[in-house]
Design a protein around this motif. Structure first.
Motif, PDB file in Angstrom:
ATOM      1  N   ALA A 158       1.207   4.117  -2.851  1.00 53.16           N
ATOM      2  CA  ALA A 158       0.816   5.480  -2.504  1.00 53.16           C
ATOM      3  C   ALA A 158       1.976   6.461  -2.636  1.00 53.16           C
ATOM      4  CB  ALA A 158       0.264   5.507  -1.082  1.00 53.16           C
ATOM      5  N   SER A 159       3.185   6.032  -2.213  1.00 56.41           N
ATOM      6  CA  SER A 159       4.281   7.000  -2.147  1.00 56.41           C
ATOM      7  C   SER A 159       5.527   6.594  -2.920  1.00 56.41           C
ATOM      8  CB  SER A 159       4.661   7.215  -0.678  1.00 56.41           C
ATOM      9  OG  SER A 159       5.217   6.015  -0.165  1.00 56.41           O
ATOM     10  N   GLY A 160       5.553   5.350  -3.380  1.00 54.73           N
ATOM     11  CA  GLY A 160       6.759   4.879  -4.073  1.00 54.73           C
ATOM     12  C   GLY A 160       7.840   4.419  -3.128  1.00 54.73           C
ATOM     13  N   SER A 161       7.575   4.440  -1.835  1.00 54.14           N
ATOM     14  CA  SER A 161       8.579   4.005  -0.863  1.00 54.14           C
ATOM     15  C   SER A 161       8.493   2.487  -0.665  1.00 54.14           C
ATOM     16  CB  SER A 161       8.340   4.712   0.479  1.00 54.14           C
ATOM     17  OG  SER A 161       9.079   4.067   1.492  1.00 54.14           O
ATOM     18  N   ASP A 162       9.633   1.819  -0.775  1.00 51.16           N
ATOM     19  CA  ASP A 162       9.611   0.362  -0.583  1.00 51.16           C
ATOM     20  C   ASP A 162      10.257  -0.046   0.741  1.00 51.16           C
ATOM     21  OD1 ASP A 162      12.221   0.877  -1.076  1.00 51.16           O
ATOM     22  OD2 ASP A 162      12.477  -0.631  -2.646  1.00 51.16           O
TER      23      ASP A 162
ATOM     24  N   SER B 294       0.842  -1.210   0.000  1.00 51.79           N
ATOM     25  CA  SER B 294       0.000   0.000   0.000  1.00 51.79           C
ATOM     26  C   SER B 294       0.873   1.255   0.000  1.00 51.79           C
ATOM     27  CB  SER B 294      -0.918   0.012   1.224  1.00 51.79           C
ATOM     28  OG  SER B 294      -1.720  -1.122   1.211  1.00 51.79           O
ATOM     29  N   ARG B 295       1.910   1.223   0.853  1.00 46.36           N
ATOM     30  CA  ARG B 295       2.765   2.409   0.922  1.00 46.36           C
ATOM     31  C   ARG B 295       3.521   2.623  -0.394  1.00 46.36           C
ATOM     32  NH1 ARG B 295       7.153   3.890   5.562  1.00 46.36           N
ATOM     33  NH2 ARG B 295       5.305   3.751   6.855  1.00 46.36           N
ATOM     34  N   PHE B 296       3.956   1.526  -0.988  1.00 49.15           N
ATOM     35  CA  PHE B 296       4.696   1.652  -2.248  1.00 49.15           C
ATOM     36  C   PHE B 296       3.808   2.257  -3.334  1.00 49.15           C
ATOM     37  CE2 PHE B 296       6.119   0.057  -6.362  1.00 49.15           C
ATOM     38  CZ  PHE B 296       7.448   0.464  -6.362  1.00 49.15           C
TER      39      PHE B 296
END
Lengths: 445, 248
Positions: A339-343, A335-337
């Protein structure tokens, strides 16, 4: 899907039907074996030679339906959104020994290469390479890389303190050994105690030597004391050293009748370490007193069905709640990836999976059952079977029917289908694939 | 005078019986022990080929190296085909184990299973002396042969009853019918081709079997190089199973 993949996919689907068809044709075709009523036995070709070797070559095809949305599909196939995966594997295993007098050198090499929809990979490894000296049947000493299989369980061995963990789906496959020095003593008796044997193993862990066993720069000691007492096999096992915590084991095996065998294992680890994922995403090393055990049976019915059933409790395994916490981390990571591209969270989940959550059967309570019907309908060398593994905590499971044919001398054909099922946040519900069809052909030499 | 003649006649008859048919004076179990002794020495090594023959005539062959000591210790190592090479089976009394090199540890197996497929099962391949597993219930004189009715000593023996035909002259078995506890005929074994293996060992060199349970299938065992051999007891242990080839 790119155009360049279209021929590959087309080929894949034609192969999907072609390979099982060829397999069936092989099974039902008339045997090509030589038929002659004359029986001869030339002993010269079986003269013992100092150098002997053999092995097998293997071709394997696997087709998997990906369980899209499962935790391990998200982790392993995050950058490759595919619904099926086809894999071709070629393998080679060579074993042998050279013996001169009381000294022998033994080896086992294994290599494989695989091509699947994700790419190419290969490996080559020395599974075993050791020298042994045997001045008398009562005494053997050896040094080198050797595989250990302590314990009586078929699918799991909680008392196998120097074993490499085996795959319960293929428990009879060779595994890589550890570099050790070993002494083996045997003594036979008359009376209720028929045999006693004592095996001592020194297992060092240094850089590039048994690195994956545990903490570096330690020399560890393991021992097994075996008795055959009143028709019952009994082993006492023990391990101490600083690479892993000290542990004690007991196992037994005996026949209740000529067609009914029972076995069991009990392992006690006073201070078992496990890496646990916390609610906040951090991890900690948990130290607990762990009692793990296995009870099992092997039964041969009148209609020639062999049943192997085992119950395994792993005190050091993850609870249903702990497994769910890991699956939640993967879901949050995705979900975070998106939404924000953060892995960051996905990488955290990958790290935790390597520390224990991705190992085969990471839970606490399992049931294993395998049924093999030998040569039904008078078809010699033909054995259908069924294997199931159930996670008793979350009720997820895998079930694998198979057929094996060994009628062609030095060939083995195995066709197996595995179906995995379970709810959300369960072990088999979150595996990467929901099923797998596998055809394996082995040629021995 | 008349009594004296009768007495002398009785003495003649008794002597004639004792010297012309001495085995009848033995009990059945002792006769069976003699049959066992004629079949194999106390401790020996031998090579065997097992051939499974299917109804269409196709064959599958296995070669085994076997060592035996005493009445209940036996090990067999597969030398061929390549797919089975290195497998070994151990028998200690009623206990049987199978060692598969890849598996790396011995597994307990049962006497009724077959590690080679076909009509021979594990107890045929790792057969102990008949007198160890069976009691003789009756011995009948049938012309050139004795017919032994044998009953298993325990329920762990593979066949509950045997009907064994033994050649009177050689005291070697010729045909053995094997029955389940239900009375059903499981298989028939036929020993043929008596051969001199040297060192006083004269015994059948071939064993054929068929079974009503495997209609059309046959299995044959050919014996070669049966030699007396001194063996340590420790050879017959689980820890030694991976090293049996070193005995050859």
């Amino acid at each position: 899907m790119s155009d360049c993949l279209a021929p590959l996919i087309s080929c894949r689907y034609s192969t999907l039907y072609l390979v099982p068809l060829l397999f069936c044709l092989l099974i039902i075709s008339p045997s090509f074996l030589y038929a002659d009523e004359e029986f001869s036995f030339d002993l010269d070709e079986f003269e013992k030679k100092p150098l002997e070797w053999g092995g097998y070559a293997e071709l394997k095809w696997e087709h998997m339906d990906i369980n899209q949305g499962s935790a391990f599909a998200r982790l392993n196939l995050f950058e490759d959104s595919i619904s099926t995966l086809d894999r071709f594997t070629g393998g080679l295993q060579i074993d042998g020994h050279y013996a001169k007098g009381i000294i022998s050198f033994n080896w086992l090499f294994n290599a494989s290469a695989q091509q699947d929809d994700l790419g190419w990979s290969d490996m080559a490894d020395i599974y075993e390479a050791y020298v042994s000296i045997k001045p008398a049947p009562v005494f053997t000493a050896g040094v080198g890389k050797k595989m250990y299989r302590w314990g009586k369980g078929y699918a799991w061995n909680p008392v196998g303190f120097v074993n490499r963990a085996k795959d319960p789906n293929n428990p009879e496959e060779s595994l890589e050994g550890y570099i050790t020095a070993e002494i083996d003593l045997i003594k036979s008796f008359s009376g209720p105690l028929r045999t006693a044997a004592f095996t001592t193993v020194i297992l060092p862990v240094w850089r590039d030597v048994n690195e994956d066993f545990g903490e570096l720069d330690n020399v560890n000691l393991a021992a097994k004391l075996y008795f055959l007492y009143r028709d019952t096999d009994i082993d006492l096992t023990w391990y101490t050293g600083n690479s892993r915590s000290t542990r004690y084991g007991l196992d037994f095996s005996g026949n209740l009748a000529s067609n009914f065998e029972i076995h069991g294992e009990l392992a006690y680890v006073p201070s078992q370490k496990s890496v646990i994922l916390q609610d906040d995403g951090s991890s900690l090393i948990r130290k607990t007193e762990a009692f793990s055990y296995l009870v099992g049976l092997r039964y041969l019915s009148e209609n020639d069905i062999t049943s192997i059933i085992e119950y395994y409790h792993n005190d050091a395994g993850y609870t249903e709640e702990e497994m769910a916490r890991f699956f939640q981390l993967v879901e949050d990571g995705e979900s975070r990836f998106l939404a924000s591209g953060s892995d960051v969270l996905l990488e955290r989940a990958r790290d935790m999976s390597q520390k224990g959550y991705a190992k085969p059967q990471p839970g606490r309570n399992y049931l294993y059952a395998r049924f093999i019907q030998k040569e039904p309908f008078d078809i010699l060398y033909f054995s259908p079977g069924l294997t199931t593994i159930v996670n008793l905590e979350d009720n997820s499971y895998s079930i694998s029917p198979e057929i094996v044919y060994t009628g062609f001398t030095n060939w083995e054909l195995r066709l197996r289908f595995s179906y995995l099922n379970g709810g959300i946040f369960t072990e088999y519900g979150e595996k990467m694939n929901s099923n797998k069809l596998e055809l394996r052909v082995r040629s021995f030499f | 005078m008349h009594c004296k003649k009768v007495f002398i006649a009785i003495v003649y008859v008794v002597f004639a019986l004792v010297y012309t048919t001495p085995l009848l004076a033995l009990d059945g179990n002792e006769m069976l022990r003699r049959v066992d002794k004629n079949m194999q020495p106390e401790a020996y090594e031998m090579y065997r080929k097992l051939i499974n023959i299917e109804p269409d005539g196709s064959k599958k062959e296995f070669v085994l190296y076997t060592v035996k000591k005493g009445q209940d210790k036996m090990v067999a190592l597969f030398l061929s085909p390549a797919s089975e090479k290195g497998r070994s089976t151990l028998r200690l009394g009623d206990n049987m184990w199978l060692y598969i090199p890849n598996v790396g540890k011995p597994l307990r197996i049962t006497s009724l299973q077959s590690v080679v497929g076909g009509v021979f099962n594990n107890s045929d391949i790792l057969r102990l002396d008949y007198s160890v597993e069976y009691n003789v219930e009756q011995v009948s004189d049938r012309g050139d042969i004795y017919l032994f009715d044998l009953k298993a000593k325990t329920s762990s023996v593979a066949y509950d009853r045997l009907k064994m035909q033994v050649d009177k002259e050689t005291l070697l078995p010729t045909t053995i019918e094997c029955y389940a506890i239900s009375g059903m005929l499981i298989k028939t074994l036929r020993y043929t081709k008596i051969k001199d293996f040297g060192n006083g060992i004269v015994r059948p060199s071939m064993l054929e079997t068929d079974s009503p349970l495997y209609k059309g299938y046959r299995s044959v065992m050919i014996f070669a190089k049966v030699n007396k051999k001194e063996l340590a007891d420790e050879v017959f242990s689980l820890n030694y199973l991976s090293k049996v080839d070193e005995l050859r």
